[in-house]
Design an enzyme around this catalytic site. Structure first.
Site, mmCIF file in Angstrom:
data_model
loop_
_atom_site.group_PDB
_atom_site.id
_atom_site.type_symbol
_atom_site.label_atom_id
_atom_site.label_comp_id
_atom_site.label_asym_id
_atom_site.label_seq_id
_atom_site.Cartn_x
_atom_site.Cartn_y
_atom_site.Cartn_z
ATOM 1 N N LYS A 223 0.858 -1.195 0.000
ATOM 2 C CA LYS A 223 0.000 0.000 0.000
ATOM 3 C C LYS A 223 0.889 1.238 0.000
ATOM 4 O O LYS A 223 1.910 1.267 0.721
ATOM 5 C CB LYS A 223 -0.899 -0.041 1.240
ATOM 6 N N SER B 251 -9.717 1.662 2.721
ATOM 7 C CA SER B 251 -8.871 2.424 1.838
ATOM 8 C C SER B 251 -7.785 1.587 1.142
ATOM 9 O O SER B 251 -7.131 2.095 0.226
ATOM 10 C CB SER B 251 -8.200 3.539 2.643
ATOM 11 N N SER C 206 -9.892 -0.591 6.982
ATOM 12 C CA SER C 206 -9.359 -0.459 5.617
ATOM 13 C C SER C 206 -8.744 -1.700 5.012
ATOM 14 O O SER C 206 -8.511 -1.742 3.814
ATOM 15 C CB SER C 206 -8.334 0.660 5.567
#
Ligand code: GLN
Length: 479
Positions: free
Chosen positions: A79, A154, A178
């Site tokens: 990420k 996210s 997330s």
């Protein structure tokens, strides 16, 4: 042979038996990314040169008949709020558009030591703020199961990359859901570890008291392997914990017996408003555990109804403080020469940099976060939220006196259409109604996919007592 749909142990055996080389494997993943990522947009940047270098190192280990760590040569995605030395790290924000990390995050150090191969950095909601990956400054990721839908957020890019076979596993971060939410929207396995189990060193901070780096995979076995590689104390993160000391005092060493396991079902998580198809899938999972002999116990987490409000107050307060550093002078993109601020003073330079380079959702959160911390409102909002957070922790403590783990849905609905909720922040925040309590209490949770025939995927989560990741992973493996 399709080289881009393997589990970790299949790769390990394949490399050892010389069915393929690490370079071939990594090459195959990049080919797949080239083919698919135009449509999905899971990756913000690829690290091909570094990956090929790492793969060659693994191949020479094999050629020299040296011991191969289980994760050696395994291609993974990161990420883009987790630092990889010398690689761009944007956090999905224009303000960090040109930032190159100057060090490796603790988890990256560990995975590099295991000789895993980094393929690239994945898309996310700006600074992790969002539930759909639509808040990225660089465009939105699509759900590989249905390109008209969001992947959740996210960590949407990380989860999409796993499901589209664009990597074997991915790292994400979970501040309020997330990792788990996109896993349920795309049908992946996601582990949000206990607060302190995994180092946060090198994770770009959003809400420091809530977040953890965790793992996204296709199988529970893979999640366990990666978690074991990244967990534990890191001298650079004072909140990380030496897990061996906890095990001696607390952990029960006997093997899990599902017939002796009590699974708590919180009644507050099955309320009006939950999509009937989600409810049905989760209830099917409960039935399967019951058939295996687990004891299903209804429990109550009475303060659940306040969790979302508490989460959004605390996370925004922490965000307003964490993001204060991006002023274009200490950190973050400065104004270009031709953008010189009108008044030519420091304050307007700050305001213009932050106004131009933070997205709408981030600005909204900084403003609300500043408001709830300000004199006169602090007691009414922030302090009160902290008190209710304690009540939520107590709810879990009493529940774990009666049950071993808790099983609950991850989200009240399935993946929604791109654009459907982006104009309505409150309905977007509602996606997190079942995930945020776990972060407020710092507990580990494993999100597992489930679905009805022909429907979109959804998920359920197994929530465990602090530092009992082993237990939820064992139970997760059973179905
Ligand atoms: N969707 C939540 C939020 O927007 C959770 C984000 C996260 O876990 N990073 O705050």
């Amino acid at each position: 042979m399709d080289l881009s749909n393997f589990t970790i142990s299949q790769i390990h055996n394949g490399l050892k038996n010389k069915d393929f080389s690490a370079t071939q494997l990594v090459g195959a993943y990049f080919e797949n990314i080239e083919k698919k990522d135009k449509d999905i947009f899971a990756y913000l940047s690829l690290t091909k040169e570094m990956a090929m270098f790492q793969a060659k190192e693994v191949d020479s280990l094999i050629a020299n008949k040296q011991e191969l760590p289980l994760l050696a040569g395994v291609p993974f995605a990161v990420k883009d709020n987790i630092m990889v030395k010398d690689i761009k790290c944007t956090a999905g924000s224009k303000i960090l558009e040109n930032y190159f990390a100057s060090f490796d995050a603790g988890v990256i150090e560990k995975l590099k030591a295991n000789k895993s191969v980094i393929l690239g950095k994945t898309n996310l909601d700006e600074f992790g703020m969002g539930s759909s990956t639509e808040n990225s400054a660089f465009g939105n990721t699509k759900n590989p199961r249905d390109l008209s839908r969001v992947p959740g957020g996210s960590s949407g890019g990380s989860v999409a990359s796993v499901i589209a076979n664009e990597c074997v596993f991915a790292l994400g971060s979970d501040t309020g859901g997330s990792i788990r939410l996109p896993c349920s929207f795309c049908g992946a396995v996601g582990l949000k570890p206990t607060y302190g189990s995994v180092s946060r060193y090198g994770l770009i901070a959003f809400a420091s008291s809530l977040e953890q780096i965790g793992v996204i995979t296709k199988t529970v076995e893979d999640a366990e392997i990666v978690f074991n590689a990244i967990k534990g104390r890191d001298a650079n993160d004072s909140t990380s914990v030496d897990l061996s000391s906890i095990k001696q005092t607390k952990h029960k060493s006997e093997k899990l017996d599902i017939k002796k396991t009590r699974i708590g079902i919180p009644k507050e998580y099955f309320v009006k408003g939950i999509d009937p198809a989600v409810e049905k899938s989760v209830k099917n999972a409960i039935k399967k555990y019951q058939e295996l002999g687990a004891k299903i116990v209804e429990i109550s987490l009475p303060n659940t109804e306040y969790a979302l409000a508490v989460y959004y107050i605390i996370s925004m307060a922490e965000a307003s403080s964490n993001l204060a550093r991006y002023d274009g002078i200490r950190y973050g993109k400065s104004l270009e020469n031709d953008e010189q601020n009108a008044n030519n003073d420091l304050l307007s330079a700050y305001m213009e940099t932050r106004g131009k380079n933070f997205g709408k959702e981030v600005r909204r959160r900084i403003m609300i976060g500043t408001f709830v911390l300000s004199a006169g409102y602090y007691d009414a909002y922030y302090l009160k939220a902290q008190k209710v957070r304690n009540k939520i922790i107590q709810d879990f403590n009493s529940a774990f006196e009666k049950v071993d783990v808790i099983l609950a849905p991850v989200s009240p609905f399935m993946a929604f259409k791109i654009g459907e909720k982006i104009g309505d922040p409150l309905s977007m925040y509602l996606s997190d109604i079942f995930t945020v309590s776990v972060n407020l209490a710092g507990l580990p949770a494993l999100s597992l996919p489930c679905k009805e025939k022909d429907s979109l995927p959804t998920g359920f989560q197994l929530i465990g007592p602090a530092f009992e990741e082993d237990k939820i992973l064992e139970i997760g493996k059973l179905i």
